[in-house]
Design a protein around this motif. Structure first.
Motif, PDB file in Angstrom:
ATOM      1  N   ILE A   1      42.576  43.902  41.249  1.00 38.43           N
ATOM      2  CA  ILE A   1      42.617  42.756  42.142  1.00 38.43           C
ATOM      3  C   ILE A   1      43.409  41.616  41.501  1.00 38.43           C
ATOM      4  O   ILE A   1      43.293  41.352  40.302  1.00 38.43           O
ATOM      5  CB  ILE A   1      41.182  42.299  42.501  1.00 38.43           C
ATOM      6  CG1 ILE A   1      41.233  41.221  43.590  1.00 38.43           C
ATOM      7  CG2 ILE A   1      40.424  41.806  41.282  1.00 38.43           C
ATOM      8  CD1 ILE A   1      39.888  40.909  44.191  1.00 38.43           C
ATOM      9  N   LEU A   2      44.274  41.000  42.291  1.00 32.85           N
ATOM     10  CA  LEU A   2      45.185  39.944  41.849  1.00 32.85           C
ATOM     11  C   LEU A   2      46.179  40.447  40.800  1.00 32.85           C
ATOM     12  O   LEU A   2      46.766  39.663  40.062  1.00 32.85           O
ATOM     13  CB  LEU A   2      44.416  38.733  41.291  1.00 32.85           C
ATOM     14  CG  LEU A   2      43.406  38.067  42.237  1.00 32.85           C
ATOM     15  CD1 LEU A   2      42.781  36.851  41.576  1.00 32.85           C
ATOM     16  CD2 LEU A   2      44.062  37.670  43.548  1.00 32.85           C
ATOM     17  N   GLY A   3      46.381  41.773  40.773  1.00 33.72           N
ATOM     18  CA  GLY A   3      47.338  42.355  39.839  1.00 33.72           C
ATOM     19  C   GLY A   3      48.733  42.427  40.445  1.00 33.72           C
ATOM     20  O   GLY A   3      49.066  41.690  41.381  1.00 33.72           O
ATOM     21  N   ILE A   4      49.548  43.336  39.921  1.00 29.61           N
ATOM     22  CA  ILE A   4      50.938  43.459  40.365  1.00 29.61           C
ATOM     23  C   ILE A   4      50.999  43.807  41.850  1.00 29.61           C
ATOM     24  O   ILE A   4      50.355  44.746  42.310  1.00 29.61           O
ATOM     25  CB  ILE A   4      51.663  44.530  39.534  1.00 29.61           C
ATOM     26  CG1 ILE A   4      51.718  44.099  38.061  1.00 29.61           C
ATOM     27  CG2 ILE A   4      53.067  44.783  40.065  1.00 29.61           C
ATOM     28  CD1 ILE A   4      52.283  45.143  37.137  1.00 29.61           C
ATOM     29  N   ASN A   5      51.778  43.036  42.590  1.00 29.73           N
ATOM     30  CA  ASN A   5      52.004  43.224  44.029  1.00 29.73           C
ATOM     31  C   ASN A   5      50.759  43.010  44.886  1.00 29.73           C
ATOM     32  O   ASN A   5      50.780  43.290  46.084  1.00 29.73           O
ATOM     33  CB  ASN A   5      52.583  44.616  44.330  1.00 29.73           C
ATOM     34  CG  ASN A   5      54.009  44.761  43.858  1.00 29.73           C
ATOM     35  OD1 ASN A   5      54.740  43.779  43.801  1.00 29.73           O
ATOM     36  ND2 ASN A   5      54.412  45.969  43.514  1.00 29.73           N
ATOM     37  N   CYS A   6      49.675  42.527  44.296  1.00 29.08           N
ATOM     38  CA  CYS A   6      48.479  42.216  45.083  1.00 29.08           C
ATOM     39  C   CYS A   6      48.672  40.850  45.736  1.00 29.08           C
ATOM     40  O   CYS A   6      49.044  39.883  45.076  1.00 29.08           O
ATOM     41  CB  CYS A   6      47.240  42.191  44.191  1.00 29.08           C
ATOM     42  SG  CYS A   6      45.726  41.714  45.082  1.00 29.08           S
ATOM     43  N   ARG A   7      48.440  40.774  47.026  1.00 30.16           N
ATOM     44  CA  ARG A   7      48.670  39.521  47.740  1.00 30.16           C
ATOM     45  C   ARG A   7      47.367  38.853  48.175  1.00 30.16           C
ATOM     46  O   ARG A   7      47.360  37.984  49.041  1.00 30.16           O
ATOM     47  CB  ARG A   7      49.565  39.778  48.958  1.00 30.16           C
ATOM     48  CG  ARG A   7      50.952  40.276  48.550  1.00 30.16           C
ATOM     49  CD  ARG A   7      51.886  40.381  49.717  1.00 30.16           C
ATOM     50  NE  ARG A   7      53.205  40.845  49.297  1.00 30.16           N
ATOM     51  CZ  ARG A   7      54.241  40.992  50.114  1.00 30.16           C
ATOM     52  NH1 ARG A   7      54.113  40.710  51.395  1.00 30.16           N
ATOM     53  NH2 ARG A   7      55.398  41.420  49.657  1.00 30.16           N
ATOM     54  N   HIS A   8      46.255  39.277  47.588  1.00 30.87           N
ATOM     55  CA  HIS A   8      44.993  38.601  47.865  1.00 30.87           C
ATOM     56  C   HIS A   8      44.968  37.244  47.161  1.00 30.87           C
ATOM     57  O   HIS A   8      45.736  36.995  46.232  1.00 30.87           O
ATOM     58  CB  HIS A   8      43.811  39.447  47.374  1.00 30.87           C
ATOM     59  CG  HIS A   8      43.566  40.674  48.201  1.00 30.87           C
ATOM     60  ND1 HIS A   8      44.193  41.874  47.946  1.00 30.87           N
ATOM     61  CD2 HIS A   8      42.780  40.875  49.281  1.00 30.87           C
ATOM     62  CE1 HIS A   8      43.800  42.775  48.828  1.00 30.87           C
ATOM     63  NE2 HIS A   8      42.945  42.199  49.654  1.00 30.87           N
TER      64      HIS A   8
ATOM     65  N   GLU B   1      32.961  42.327  36.088  1.00 33.17           N
ATOM     66  CA  GLU B   1      32.899  43.778  36.227  1.00 33.17           C
ATOM     67  C   GLU B   1      33.960  44.305  37.200  1.00 33.17           C
ATOM     68  O   GLU B   1      34.055  45.505  37.428  1.00 33.17           O
ATOM     69  CB  GLU B   1      31.512  44.200  36.722  1.00 33.17           C
ATOM     70  CG  GLU B   1      30.387  43.860  35.751  1.00 33.17           C
ATOM     71  CD  GLU B   1      29.018  44.219  36.324  1.00 33.17           C
ATOM     72  OE1 GLU B   1      28.984  44.726  37.473  1.00 33.17           O
ATOM     73  OE2 GLU B   1      28.009  44.002  35.636  1.00 33.17           O
ATOM     74  N   SER B   2      34.732  43.392  37.764  1.00 30.37           N
ATOM     75  CA  SER B   2      35.751  43.800  38.733  1.00 30.37           C
ATOM     76  C   SER B   2      37.001  44.303  38.012  1.00 30.37           C
ATOM     77  O   SER B   2      37.056  44.345  36.781  1.00 30.37           O
ATOM     78  CB  SER B   2      36.116  42.616  39.641  1.00 30.37           C
ATOM     79  OG  SER B   2      36.868  41.655  38.911  1.00 30.37           O
ATOM     80  N   SER B   3      38.016  44.647  38.794  1.00 28.80           N
ATOM     81  CA  SER B   3      39.273  45.149  38.225  1.00 28.80           C
ATOM     82  C   SER B   3      40.234  44.016  37.882  1.00 28.80           C
ATOM     83  O   SER B   3      41.400  44.270  37.557  1.00 28.80           O
ATOM     84  CB  SER B   3      39.950  46.102  39.222  1.00 28.80           C
ATOM     85  OG  SER B   3      40.226  45.430  40.447  1.00 28.80           O
ATOM     86  N   TYR B   4      39.742  42.776  37.949  1.00 25.17           N
ATOM     87  CA  TYR B   4      40.597  41.635  37.632  1.00 25.17           C
ATOM     88  C   TYR B   4      41.109  41.736  36.187  1.00 25.17           C
ATOM     89  O   TYR B   4      40.353  42.027  35.263  1.00 25.17           O
ATOM     90  CB  TYR B   4      39.820  40.334  37.797  1.00 25.17           C
ATOM     91  CG  TYR B   4      40.614  39.088  37.449  1.00 25.17           C
ATOM     92  CD1 TYR B   4      41.636  38.655  38.279  1.00 25.17           C
ATOM     93  CD2 TYR B   4      40.347  38.372  36.291  1.00 25.17           C
ATOM     94  CE1 TYR B   4      42.374  37.524  37.967  1.00 25.17           C
ATOM     95  CE2 TYR B   4      41.080  37.237  35.966  1.00 25.17           C
ATOM     96  CZ  TYR B   4      42.093  36.819  36.809  1.00 25.17           C
ATOM     97  OH  TYR B   4      42.825  35.706  36.493  1.00 25.17           O
ATOM     98  N   GLY B   5      42.400  41.513  36.015  1.00 23.06           N
ATOM     99  CA  GLY B   5      43.001  41.595  34.687  1.00 23.06           C
ATOM    100  C   GLY B   5      43.785  42.870  34.458  1.00 23.06           C
ATOM    101  O   GLY B   5      44.570  42.963  33.516  1.00 23.06           O
ATOM    102  N   LEU B   6      43.587  43.867  35.349  1.00 21.85           N
ATOM    103  CA  LEU B   6      44.335  45.117  35.241  1.00 21.85           C
ATOM    104  C   LEU B   6      45.578  45.038  36.120  1.00 21.85           C
ATOM    105  O   LEU B   6      45.581  44.390  37.166  1.00 21.85           O
ATOM    106  CB  LEU B   6      43.474  46.307  35.672  1.00 21.85           C
ATOM    107  CG  LEU B   6      42.187  46.541  34.868  1.00 21.85           C
ATOM    108  CD1 LEU B   6      41.420  47.722  35.446  1.00 21.85           C
ATOM    109  CD2 LEU B   6      42.518  46.788  33.401  1.00 21.85           C
TER     110      LEU B   6
END
Length: 287
Positions: free
Chosen positions: A25-32, A16-21
């Protein structure tokens, strides 16, 4: 018989998270980064940084970015001069680029920064793709509206510049507009497109934009005298072409400056380079 007590799940389902967008989260320029977490067992031990040292490093990194921008700008101008066959301007800009590159390398070494040669290279045909939303992609050319981009055929006028161009369809025309509706570098873009001089005069929140010919701004001495009496200032004008020689002030330019009782004004060329000149004949090269 044992009794099992289940606790409610206080964590959201990963699906249900924003993963994959792209902007999730963990998308473009995300450093998590992802890892295991065991409730009641795992601990959070963030690395502690010296705030003053971190602020100083950020300051030096921003200085590095500025040096990189200036180096790219010089290299772009050098490439244009080379394409135009201007050997003197090419040599001058090559020397300037070498000095800027040396300054950049010394700064990186002094502050133990990371060098990126990609950021030191000019883009001859810059095109940026911006993700506007999850399902919409918009292409933008950052060279649009720049004299260099228009002069080399890689870009076009902005909508605001197109409006100004339409209001001055031929040489000898003048318009009065709000100061906020035109920037000095718009003159380079218009000159690059039409190959003629443009002059700007400013008074308070207003500006007069005059379109001239390929050799002069086509404004009479009487008209200039009236502007000077009414408190207008000679903000600057353009010379079609590229390079420091093109931006040299003429005797007519100096006479206009004296008429307005100004110490200095500016001359732009077709690619956005400019020199400041004074009424005594001095040209102070900027870029």
């Amino acid at each position: 018989m044992g009794l099992t007590i289940s606790k409610p799940n206080v964590y959201r389902d990963w699906n249900e998270s924003s993963y994959g967008l792209s902007n999730g989260i963990l998308g473009i320029n995300c450093r998590h980064s992802a890892g295991f977490f065991v409730p009641g067992k795992s601990t959070f031990n963030p690395v502690k940084y010296d705030e003053s040292a971190n602020a100083e490093r950020y300051k030096q990194e921003q200085k590095q970015r500025r040096y990189e921008r200036e180096l790219r700008k010089t290299k772009r101008a050098r490439n244009i001069a080379r394409d135009l066959g201007d050997e003197d301007e090419t040599r001058r800009l090559n020397q300037k680029a070498r000095l800027q590159s040396q300054r950049l390398r010394e700064h990186i070494a002094e502050h133990d920064l990371r060098r990126s040669k990609v950021r030191e290279r000019p883009m001859d045909k810059p095109v940026v793709v911006t993700i506007a939303s999850n399902n919409q992609i918009e292409a933008r050319n950052p060279a649009d509206g720049t004299g260099a981009g228009i002069y080399t055929g890689y870009a076009k006028l902005t909508k605001r510049q197109q409006k100004l161009d339409a209001m001055l369809p031929e040489s000898g025309k003048r318009i009065t507009i709000n100061k906020r509706d035109i920037k000095m570098k718009d003159l380079s873009a218009l000159t690059a497109k039409n190959g003629c001089e443009y002059a700007v005069f400013t008074k308070g929140g207003q500006r007069i934009l005059a379109r001239g010919s390929s050799t002069n701004a086509m404004v009479s001495t009487e008209y200039l005298e009236n502007l000077a009496k009414d408190g207008w200032r000679f903000s600057g004008h353009t010379h079609p072409g590229v390079g420091h020689v093109v931006r040299m002030s003429s005797q007519g330019d100096k006479n206009v400056l004296k008429l307005f009782k100004q110490k200095q004004s500016v001359i732009y060329d077709s690619v956005g380079g400019f020199d400041v000149f004074d009424s005594e004949g001095g040209n102070h090269e900027n870029r």
